[in-house]
Write a protein that holds these residues in place. Structure first.
Motif, short mmCIF file in Angstrom:
data_model
loop_
_atom_site.label_atom_id
_atom_site.label_comp_id
_atom_site.label_asym_id
_atom_site.label_seq_id
_atom_site.Cartn_x
_atom_site.Cartn_y
_atom_site.Cartn_z
N TYR A 121 1.01 -1.20 -0.25
CA TYR A 121 -0.26 0.39 0.14
C TYR A 121 1.16 0.86 0.09
O TYR A 121 0.67 2.40 -0.61
N GLY A 122 2.13 1.08 0.51
CA GLY A 122 2.86 2.97 0.83
C GLY A 122 3.32 2.35 -0.82
O GLY A 122 3.53 3.90 -0.92
N TYR A 123 3.93 1.72 -1.28
CA TYR A 123 5.01 1.75 -2.47
C TYR A 123 4.44 2.08 -3.73
O TYR A 123 4.45 3.58 -3.98
N LEU A 124 2.94 1.59 -3.67
CA LEU A 124 1.63 2.23 -4.47
C LEU A 124 1.68 3.53 -4.40
O LEU A 124 1.15 3.69 -5.20
N PHE A 125 1.01 3.82 -3.64
CA PHE A 125 0.93 5.10 -2.74
C PHE A 125 2.25 6.14 -2.87
O PHE A 125 1.62 6.96 -3.70
N SER A 126 3.10 6.22 -2.36
CA SER A 126 4.32 6.61 -2.77
C SER A 126 4.72 7.10 -4.08
O SER A 126 4.85 8.29 -4.76
N GLU A 127 4.18 6.31 -4.82
CA GLU A 127 5.05 6.40 -6.32
C GLU A 127 3.44 6.19 -7.63
O GLU A 127 4.11 6.45 -8.67
N GLY A 128 2.21 6.87 -6.86
CA GLY A 128 0.93 7.35 -7.90
C GLY A 128 0.57 6.39 -7.98
O GLY A 128 0.43 6.47 -9.38
N PHE A 129 0.31 4.61 -7.88
CA PHE A 129 -0.13 3.72 -8.28
C PHE A 129 -1.49 4.03 -7.65
O PHE A 129 -2.96 3.76 -9.12
N ILE A 130 -2.08 4.13 -7.13
CA ILE A 130 -3.07 4.44 -6.21
C ILE A 130 -3.61 5.47 -5.16
O ILE A 130 -1.75 6.41 -4.35
N GLN A 131 -4.06 6.65 -5.71
CA GLN A 131 -4.67 7.39 -4.68
C GLN A 131 -5.01 7.62 -3.10
O GLN A 131 -5.25 7.82 -2.42
#
Length: 265
Positions: free
Chosen positions: A36-46
């Protein structure tokens, strides 16, 4: 202190809607938070609800994530990859130009320096994997009520992703949180913190020149060398008050980098 084991790390591939993003060196704890943290940090999820399912296959060294929305892999992989510095090597798709487009961090929270030092000490005393091996990085959030939550990994940026993922999944308000880390605050670390919206970042070691410049630009307070009664406050947004009688180093950022060091008692 007798160490009982060595820090572990494993190559784990991350797959998004069936597409492999990259292979990461990770410690096999709190992997769902890392996702969750990586995908959020990289903009994959909001937000956390953008993820439909997470399947972690430790035997195969793979994490499969399904999003509710379509993932345009061609568009995303047209971005240039940047490899993060330090142990537990990772990948970020944000450039410095991208990060400067982030919203300025806003928070009315104010803290005494002695409080940050106290929480840093508490963080160190409860970092179980580091105490076990002597070779792990950690990241910690301090909530408004003083409660702390810790995540650890062989890589400092992975640990930060894990704690961001925890906060995201719990719906914690970033403007009320402090982020503490054992690792150097580099530009990619600062970008992760800025993306989530942490107003204050503290580390037991240094911040890079690029991270400090970016912190000033995004109105984030960065404090380094939080050890005992030591500290270096790199920025001057006014969120951290020096209430320590012992001399503390204050460094203020300027357009060209770091200004001359001032001594303040």
């Amino acid at each position: 202190m007798n160490r009982k084991g060595c820090p572990d790390e494993y190559p784990i591939s991350l797959h998004l809607n069936g597409c492999e993003i990259a292979v990461f060196q990770l410690t096999k704890y709190d992997l769902k938070d890392w996702v969750y943290g990586y995908l959020f940090s990289e903009g994959f999820i909001q937000e956390a609800n953008d993820i439909k399912a997470v399947n972690i296959d430790e035997n195969m060294g793979a994490i499969h994530v399904t999003l509710h929305s379509h993932f345009d892999e061609d568009q995303f992989f047209s971005k240039k990859k940047h490899y993060t510095a330090g142990c537990g090597r990772g990948v970020t798709f944000f450039s410095m130009t991208d990060v400067k487009g982030f919203a300025e961090v806003s928070s009315g929270q104010k803290y005494d320096l002695s409080y940050l030092l106290k929480k840093r000490s508490e963080f160190a005393g409860k970092s179980s994997l580091y105490l076990e091996t002597g070779g792990m990085h950690g990241a910690c959030i301090v909530e408004e009520n003083g409660a702390i939550t810790i995540r650890e990994d062989i890589g400092r940026h992975n640990a930060v992703d894990k704690i961001i993922g925890y906060a995201l999944r719990k719906g914690l308000p970033p403007e009320q949180l402090i982020l503490l880390t054992t690792g150097r605050v580099s530009y990619e670390m600062l970008s992760k913190a800025a993306k989530f919206g942490f107003p204050v970042i503290g580390s037991r070691t240094a911040a890079t020149k690029q991270a400090v410049q970016l912190a000033k630009f995004l109105n984030i307070e960065v404090i380094g060398y939080l050890r005992g009664k030591m500290a270096v406050i790199y920025t001057s947004s006014g969120r951290v008050k020096n209430d320590i009688t012992q001399e503390i180093d204050f460094e203020r950022t300027v357009e060209g980098g770091i200004n001359k060091q001032e001594k303040t008692s």
